[in-house]
Design an enzyme around this catalytic site. Structure first.
Site, PDB file in Angstrom:
ATOM      1  N   HIS A  98      21.654  55.161 -68.256  1.00  7.91           N
ATOM      2  CA  HIS A  98      21.830  55.065 -69.713  1.00  7.91           C
ATOM      3  C   HIS A  98      23.007  55.922 -70.166  1.00  7.91           C
ATOM      4  O   HIS A  98      22.897  57.137 -70.274  1.00  7.91           O
ATOM      5  CB  HIS A  98      20.509  55.501 -70.394  1.00  7.91           C
ATOM      6  CG  HIS A  98      20.545  55.422 -71.877  1.00  7.91           C
ATOM      7  ND1 HIS A  98      19.807  56.252 -72.694  1.00  7.91           N
ATOM      8  CD2 HIS A  98      21.233  54.603 -72.714  1.00  7.91           C
ATOM      9  CE1 HIS A  98      20.046  55.953 -73.945  1.00  7.91           C
ATOM     10  NE2 HIS A  98      20.903  54.959 -73.989  1.00  7.91           N
ATOM     11  N   ASN A 124      16.506  58.471 -76.815  1.00 11.02           N
ATOM     12  CA  ASN A 124      16.206  57.650 -77.992  1.00 11.02           C
ATOM     13  C   ASN A 124      14.815  57.898 -78.570  1.00 11.02           C
ATOM     14  O   ASN A 124      14.566  57.585 -79.725  1.00 11.02           O
ATOM     15  CB  ASN A 124      16.417  56.171 -77.678  1.00 11.02           C
ATOM     16  CG  ASN A 124      17.884  55.829 -77.777  1.00 11.02           C
ATOM     17  OD1 ASN A 124      18.543  56.180 -78.758  1.00 11.02           O
ATOM     18  ND2 ASN A 124      18.433  55.199 -76.753  1.00 11.02           N
ATOM     19  N   SER A 181      18.583  51.117 -73.535  1.00 12.11           N
ATOM     20  CA  SER A 181      18.335  52.312 -74.341  1.00 12.11           C
ATOM     21  C   SER A 181      16.869  52.689 -74.358  1.00 12.11           C
ATOM     22  O   SER A 181      16.525  53.786 -74.775  1.00 12.11           O
ATOM     23  CB  SER A 181      18.731  52.038 -75.797  1.00 12.11           C
ATOM     24  OG  SER A 181      20.063  51.689 -75.902  1.00 12.11           O
ATOM     25  N   GLU A 239      21.831  59.392 -68.821  1.00 11.90           N
ATOM     26  CA  GLU A 239      20.391  59.595 -68.635  1.00 11.90           C
ATOM     27  C   GLU A 239      19.967  58.669 -67.492  1.00 11.90           C
ATOM     28  O   GLU A 239      20.192  57.462 -67.550  1.00 11.90           O
ATOM     29  CB  GLU A 239      19.668  59.214 -69.940  1.00 11.90           C
ATOM     30  CG  GLU A 239      18.225  59.620 -70.021  1.00 11.90           C
ATOM     31  CD  GLU A 239      17.628  59.334 -71.411  1.00 11.90           C
ATOM     32  OE1 GLU A 239      18.093  58.391 -72.108  1.00 11.90           O
ATOM     33  OE2 GLU A 239      16.682  60.037 -71.793  1.00 11.90           O
TER      34      GLU A 239
HETATM   35  N1  LIG Z   1      25.228  50.787 -78.894  1.00 15.94           N
HETATM   36  C1  LIG Z   1      24.916  51.979 -78.386  1.00 15.94           C
HETATM   37  O1  LIG Z   1      25.217  53.023 -78.974  1.00 15.94           O
HETATM   38  C2  LIG Z   1      24.215  52.037 -77.062  1.00 15.94           C
HETATM   39  C3  LIG Z   1      24.132  53.271 -76.392  1.00 15.94           C
HETATM   40  C4  LIG Z   1      23.511  53.318 -75.129  1.00 15.94           C
HETATM   41  C5  LIG Z   1      22.970  52.156 -74.581  1.00 15.94           C
HETATM   42  N2  LIG Z   1      23.057  50.970 -75.279  1.00 15.94           N
HETATM   43  C6  LIG Z   1      22.492  49.775 -74.659  1.00 15.94           C
HETATM   44  O2  LIG Z   1      23.552  49.049 -74.048  1.00 15.94           O
HETATM   45  C7  LIG Z   1      23.260  47.628 -74.094  1.00 15.94           C
HETATM   46  C8  LIG Z   1      24.406  46.904 -74.780  1.00 15.94           C
HETATM   47  O3  LIG Z   1      24.590  47.450 -76.080  1.00 15.94           O
HETATM   48  P1  LIG Z   1      25.946  47.196 -76.895  1.00 15.94           P
HETATM   49  O4  LIG Z   1      25.891  48.118 -78.056  1.00 15.94           O
HETATM   50  O5  LIG Z   1      27.113  47.195 -75.977  1.00 15.94           O
HETATM   51  O6  LIG Z   1      25.670  45.697 -77.407  1.00 15.94           O
HETATM   52  P2  LIG Z   1      26.735  44.607 -77.956  1.00 15.94           P
HETATM   53  O7  LIG Z   1      25.977  43.782 -78.940  1.00 15.94           O
HETATM   54  O8  LIG Z   1      27.994  45.281 -78.384  1.00 15.94           O
HETATM   55  O9  LIG Z   1      27.076  43.737 -76.640  1.00 15.94           O
HETATM   56  C9  LIG Z   1      26.140  43.002 -75.930  1.00 15.94           C
HETATM   57  C10 LIG Z   1      26.888  41.969 -75.084  1.00 15.94           C
HETATM   58  O10 LIG Z   1      25.958  41.347 -74.187  1.00 15.94           O
HETATM   59  C11 LIG Z   1      26.331  39.988 -74.060  1.00 15.94           C
HETATM   60  N3  LIG Z   1      25.183  39.242 -73.534  1.00 15.94           N
HETATM   61  C12 LIG Z   1      24.026  38.945 -74.155  1.00 15.94           C
HETATM   62  N4  LIG Z   1      23.197  38.272 -73.321  1.00 15.94           N
HETATM   63  C13 LIG Z   1      23.855  38.159 -72.144  1.00 15.94           C
HETATM   64  C14 LIG Z   1      23.505  37.594 -70.870  1.00 15.94           C
HETATM   65  N5  LIG Z   1      22.335  37.012 -70.670  1.00 15.94           N
HETATM   66  N6  LIG Z   1      24.411  37.669 -69.869  1.00 15.94           N
HETATM   67  C15 LIG Z   1      25.627  38.263 -70.073  1.00 15.94           C
HETATM   68  N7  LIG Z   1      25.994  38.818 -71.255  1.00 15.94           N
HETATM   69  C16 LIG Z   1      25.116  38.769 -72.270  1.00 15.94           C
HETATM   70  C17 LIG Z   1      26.770  39.591 -75.466  1.00 15.94           C
HETATM   71  O11 LIG Z   1      27.581  38.426 -75.439  1.00 15.94           O
HETATM   72  C18 LIG Z   1      27.529  40.851 -75.899  1.00 15.94           C
HETATM   73  O12 LIG Z   1      28.912  40.759 -75.565  1.00 15.94           O
HETATM   74  C19 LIG Z   1      21.901  47.502 -74.796  1.00 15.94           C
HETATM   75  O13 LIG Z   1      20.883  47.484 -73.853  1.00 15.94           O
HETATM   76  C20 LIG Z   1      21.841  48.797 -75.627  1.00 15.94           C
HETATM   77  O14 LIG Z   1      20.522  49.172 -75.926  1.00 15.94           O
HETATM   78  C21 LIG Z   1      23.674  50.886 -76.488  1.00 15.94           C
END
Ligand SMILES: NC(=O)c1ccc[n+]([C@@H]2O[C@H](COP(=O)([O-])OP(=O)(O)OC[C@H]3O[C@@H](n4cnc5c(N)ncnc54)[C@H](O)[C@@H]3O)[C@@H](O)[C@H]2O)c1
Length: 283
Positions: free
Chosen positions: A140, A190, A119, A152
């Site tokens: 993104h 963001n 993000s 993005e």
């Molecule tokens: N939540 C949102 O609205 C959103 C929107 C766009 C982008 N993002 C980005 O997407 C990414 C994930 O966000 P999310 O909301 O899905 O998070 P989340 O907390 O729902 O999931 C993250 C997952 O990553 C896994 N994980 C952590 N370290 C790991 C590793 N080393 N190897 C493999 N798996 C690993 C965890 O076990 C978990 O299942 C982040 O970078 C976030 O910034 C989030």
């Protein structure tokens, strides 16, 4: 390069959304997470979503079965060796992502593209953790992935035109519109969104208004489909805090300081929808 097979690393809300959209667009996709139970839960959630589409008549039963049949789970990163692209969607933590990119670089075939769904973090820096910086790019997606039309696209300093074109084509294949942003903290989406959410949290912290009032104000007054605090809960308060920290450190400007209340909620484990409690309580 046309992409046929992909691997998604991280079975959280974003990773699973990317898997579902990819399979629905005809791509073969493998899902991996460091916690195997997250993969199983993720696949179960995707199956449930696809089944709901079938029950509601949005897809035929055969279509639903085909989508589910294109998804496989794996418990070793090495299983992604033959894919055309890996899309990383793990927690918003720079060190974890750099370690992962370095590992993927040593495992994946030389022509595999390594994309990050970060993000806010620097794509150039993730690329520098690999020996293929021309093949590293930011992709993104927005949450929830199956419904949101934007991707993005962020080029690092060394990202090649070929990588950019392949990933833009992939985004269109997924039914999304790719829009390019520069590689600066929080990119565009963001950098604009998160300070507004942080300010909404300050309003609650300073007793200016309740979460319900802040959200209603922004929905009724500004025509936002969702209030900023409900949106923060949806994004995840841990992710929201991580993004504010990247903005604050990256720009060195105090206007991006995370609200202490946001930090306190994260310390308490109140991460929003995913933990059952944030600014609101979820059953
Ligand atoms: N939540 C949102 O609205 C959103 C929107 C766009 C982008 N993002 C980005 O997407 C990414 C994930 O966000 P999310 O909301 O899905 O998070 P989340 O907390 O729902 O999931 C993250 C997952 O990553 C896994 N994980 C952590 N370290 C790991 C590793 N080393 N190897 C493999 N798996 C690993 C965890 O076990 C978990 O299942 C982040 O970078 C976030 O910034 C989030």
């Amino acid at each position: 390069m046309t992409i046929h097979k992909l691997m998604v690393v991280g079975a959280g809300q974003m990773g699973c959304g990317i898997v579902q959209s990819s399979a629905a667009s005809g791509l073969q996709v493998i899902l991996y997470d460091i916690t195997p139970a997250r993969v199983q839960q993720g696949i179960a959630n995707i199956n449930e979503n696809v089944l709901r589409d079938v029950v509601k008549g949005r897809r035929s039963k055969e279509e639903g079965e085909e989508i589910v049949g294109r998804i496989s789970s794996c418990y070793n990163l090495e299983d992604g060796v033959g894919v055309d692209i890996v899309i990383e969607a793990i927690s918003e933590n720079g060190q974890l992502k750099e370690d992962l990119f370095s590992k993927l670089d040593s495992i994946c075939a030389p022509n595999t593209i390594l994309a990050s769904n970060t993000s806010s973090l620097s794509i150039t820096r993730l690329a520098a953790a690999t020996k293929r910086p021309h093949k590293v790019i930011g992709m993104h997606f927005m949450n929830p992935v199956p419904r949101m039309p934007l991707v993005e696209i962020i080029r690092g300093l060394a990202t090649s035109d070929e990588t950019y074109t392949s990933v833009s084509e992939l985004s269109r294949q997924l039914g999304k519109t790719p829009i390019e942003s520069g590689d600066y903290p929080g990119f565009v989406s963001n950098r604009v969104l998160m300070p507004m959410i942080n300010e909404a949290i300050f309003c609650v912290y300073e007793g200016v208004a309740t979460p319900q009032s802040v959200d209603q104000m922004m929905k009724l007054g500004m025509n936002h489909p969702m209030g900023p605090l409900a949106l923060a809960d949806f994004i995840g308060l841990d992710t929201s805090l991580a993004i504010m920290e990247v903005l604050q450190q990256g720009f060195g400007d105090s206007k991006y300081r995370p609200c202490p209340l946001l930090r306190q909620y994260v310390h308490a484990g109140w991460l929003g929808r995913k933990s059952g409690r944030g600014f609101y309580i979820y059953e």
